[in-house]
Write an enzyme that holds these catalytic residues in place. Sequence first.
Site, short mmCIF file in Angstrom:
data_model
loop_
_atom_site.label_atom_id
_atom_site.label_comp_id
_atom_site.label_asym_id
_atom_site.label_seq_id
_atom_site.Cartn_x
_atom_site.Cartn_y
_atom_site.Cartn_z
N ASP A 52 -4.64 -9.51 -3.19
CA ASP A 52 -5.58 -8.57 -2.59
C ASP A 52 -6.89 -8.49 -3.37
O ASP A 52 -7.95 -8.34 -2.82
CB ASP A 52 -4.94 -7.18 -2.41
CG ASP A 52 -4.20 -6.69 -3.64
OD1 ASP A 52 -4.11 -7.42 -4.65
OD2 ASP A 52 -3.70 -5.55 -3.60
N HIS A 53 -6.77 -8.61 -4.70
CA HIS A 53 -7.94 -8.54 -5.58
C HIS A 53 -7.53 -9.13 -6.92
O HIS A 53 -6.34 -9.36 -7.15
CB HIS A 53 -8.40 -7.09 -5.76
CG HIS A 53 -7.28 -6.19 -6.23
ND1 HIS A 53 -6.76 -6.25 -7.51
CD2 HIS A 53 -6.52 -5.27 -5.57
CE1 HIS A 53 -5.77 -5.40 -7.62
NE2 HIS A 53 -5.58 -4.79 -6.45
N SER A 70 -0.33 -1.38 -0.44
CA SER A 70 -0.24 -2.66 0.28
C SER A 70 0.78 -2.61 1.43
O SER A 70 0.42 -2.93 2.57
CB SER A 70 0.10 -3.82 -0.67
OG SER A 70 -0.61 -3.73 -1.86
N GLU A 102 5.54 -8.44 -0.70
CA GLU A 102 4.61 -8.15 -1.79
C GLU A 102 5.26 -8.20 -3.17
O GLU A 102 6.29 -7.56 -3.41
CB GLU A 102 4.00 -6.74 -1.62
CG GLU A 102 2.93 -6.49 -2.68
CD GLU A 102 2.53 -5.03 -2.86
OE1 GLU A 102 1.40 -4.81 -3.32
OE2 GLU A 102 3.33 -4.13 -2.58
N HIS A 156 -2.61 -3.44 -15.12
CA HIS A 156 -3.25 -2.15 -15.41
C HIS A 156 -2.83 -1.62 -16.76
O HIS A 156 -3.58 -0.93 -17.43
CB HIS A 156 -2.88 -1.11 -14.34
CG HIS A 156 -3.67 -1.24 -13.07
ND1 HIS A 156 -5.04 -1.23 -13.05
CD2 HIS A 156 -3.27 -1.36 -11.78
CE1 HIS A 156 -5.46 -1.35 -11.80
NE2 HIS A 156 -4.41 -1.44 -11.01
N SER A 173 -6.25 -1.84 -3.57
CA SER A 173 -5.20 -2.40 -2.71
C SER A 173 -5.16 -1.76 -1.33
O SER A 173 -4.52 -2.30 -0.43
CB SER A 173 -3.83 -2.21 -3.38
OG SER A 173 -3.78 -2.98 -4.54
#
Length: 522
Positions: free
Chosen positions: A385-386, A186, A339, A348, A121
Site C-alpha cells: 500500500d505504501h 487494509s 494481507e 513502525h 493504509s
Amino acid sequence: MHTFWLMISIQVALCSCHYMYGPDRSWNIRSKGELKSKDFWFHDAQRTVYEKTSTIPNQYLAKNIILFLGDGMSVPTVTAARIYDGQKKGIVGERNRLEFEKFNYVGLSKTYCADKQVSDSAATASAYLSGIKANYLTIGVSADVKVNDCEAAKSPSNRLSSIATWAMRGRKSAGLVTTTRVTHASPAGVYAHTSNRDFESDFDVKDQGHDPSKCPDIAQQLLSDEGQRLKVVMGGGTRKFLPNTEKDVYGNVGERLDGRNLINEWQRSKHGNAQVVFNRTNLLSINPYNTDYLLGLFNASHLAYKLDDSIDTPTLEEMTETAIKVLSANPGGFFLFVEGGRIDHAHHETKAKKAMEETVQFSNAVKKARELTNPWETLIVVTADHGHTMTINGYPDINNDITGLSSDLSDLDYLPYATLSYANGPEMNRFYELETSNNTVKRVDLRNLNIGDKDARYPHGVPYSEETHGGGDVAVYANGPWSHLFSGVYEQNTIPHLMGFASCIGPGITYCDLRPKAAYVP
Ligand SMILES: *[C@@H]1O[C@H](CO)[C@@H](O)[C@H](O)[C@H]1NC(C)=O
Ligand SMILES: *[C@@H]1O[C@H](CO)[C@@H](O)[C@H](O)[C@H]1NC(C)=O
Ligand SMILES: *[C@@H]1O[C@H](CO)[C@@H](O)[C@H](O)[C@H]1NC(C)=O
Ligand SMILES: [Zn+2]
C-alpha cells in the site's frame, strides 16, 4: 505470427543453454566464490533471456483473482527480506528469490493519496481496492468526505464499491485474510465505508468524540451491506466484536458498548454451514470443502508476530490455503484479499528483523496460493500500500548478515553501523549520546546493543513517536491472465481497474467488452 516465430527461434537457439542451466538450477548458490565467475554471469543472464522470450502473454479470462497486500512492503523491504530468507536457507542471500519475485511482470504503483504526499493504509485501500484515490485516514469513500465527516460518508454518491463487491455482483465469491484485526484499515477497505479508520468498534467511535449512532463502526459493517456477503473472513480482533460484558475464548473482554455479540450474530445470519474458529487447531480441523462461510478470529487484537511465541495461531499461509479451498466451491470463481499486515507494524517499531520475517511469511502464503491455483485462470497480484523509511545502507560485503552490523565502519566516527536503518523513529537516546568533554553528540557503539535480535530496534535519524511511512513507489508483481498489463509506472488506483478488466467484473471496461477483437488470431 511474427512474435510467435521469433520466440520459437530464440527458444531453439537457447535451448541448449536452458538444458544446462534449467529453471532454478543456478539461481541458488551456496558459495559466494561463484559470483566471481565470468561464465556464471553469462549463463545466468542467458537463462533470463530464455525465460523472458519463452513467456507468452496470457490473454485468458481471469476466473479468480487473489490480491496479496504486503502492508508497508517497500522495495528495500523486499530486497532485505530476500537476503534474510536466503541467508536462513544457507544460500548466498542476494541470489535468493521470494515467491512473487519469480513472476514475469512487475510494475510500479504511485502511492500518494488525494491530500497527502505520503499516504496511509486507509486512503491507499480505497485506491487499490475501489479504484479511486481518497483522503488520508478515510476508507471506502471518495475525497468529498473529510476525516470524521460521518454525514458525508453516508451519502451514496460518496461511497465507493470495492473489487470484492464487483466480484460478488459478478456472481463470484469473495473473502479476506489478514494478520491484523479484520477491522483494521487494509481489510476494512474490502467491505467498509468510513470517514475515520479508527472507528473500528462503537467504543472507538465514542472514544474519538463521535456519536456511534451517526458513525457506524467498522466491525458492524461486516454484518451489513457487502460485508455480510463475504464468504471468508480471517484475522484478529475479537474485542471489536464482543460486548464489554463478555470474554473471548482467550479470556479477553470485549469492548462494544451496544451489547451486541457480533460473532454470534454473524453465525446466526448465515445460511448453510457457517463455521467460526478461534485457533489454529480449530482451523485445520474444519473441512473447507463443505464450509459455506468461515469466520476466523485468532486474537483479541492483531495476530502475534511470527517471531514471537503465540498460542495456536495459524500462519498466513494456512489461512490462505483454507480460504482458497472454501472459495473454490463457486464455479464462477472468486476474489480473495490476503494481507501481510504486520510488516508495517514491525517497521513502525523499527524492528527490522520482524519486518523481514513477516515478509517471508507473506511470500510463503503467495507460494501456497500458486500451488493451489491454475495460472491460466487465476490472476495473482502482489503489491504494497505504501513504503517505509528503511534503507539498506553503506558498503557491507556480499552475503553479510542483513540484520546485523555492516562489515565496515563509518569513515567519520569509526564506529559500526547497521546495514538496515530508518530515516526516523522512536527512542533516539538509544543510539546517540553526549560527549561531555566537548558537548557534542556522538553515536553509541552498536556492538553493545542487541542488533540482530528479533526485538532489536534499528538506528534512525529524525526522532518520531513511531517510524513513519515512506512515499516511494511500491512494486506490483503479477502472474496469470493479463498479468502483462501490470508493467509500467501507474497510479495505485489503476490496480483494481486492471484486475476488473482481466476478470470481466466492475464498472470499467473489461476484456469481455473487447473479446471479439482480443480473441482474434492473425
Ligand atoms: C482451540 O479451540 C478449541 C475450541 O474452541 C478448544 O477446545 C481448544 O482448547 C483450543 N486450543 C487451544 C490450544 O487453546
Ligand atoms: C495475541 O497477540 C498477542 C500479542 O502479539 C500475543 O501475546 C498473544 O499470545 C496472542 N494470543 C493468542 C491467543 O495467540
Ligand atoms: C569531541 O571529543 C571526542 C572525544 O575526545 C572526540 O573524539 C571528538 O572528535 C570531539 N568532537 C569534536 C567536534 O571536536
Ligand atoms: Zn502503517
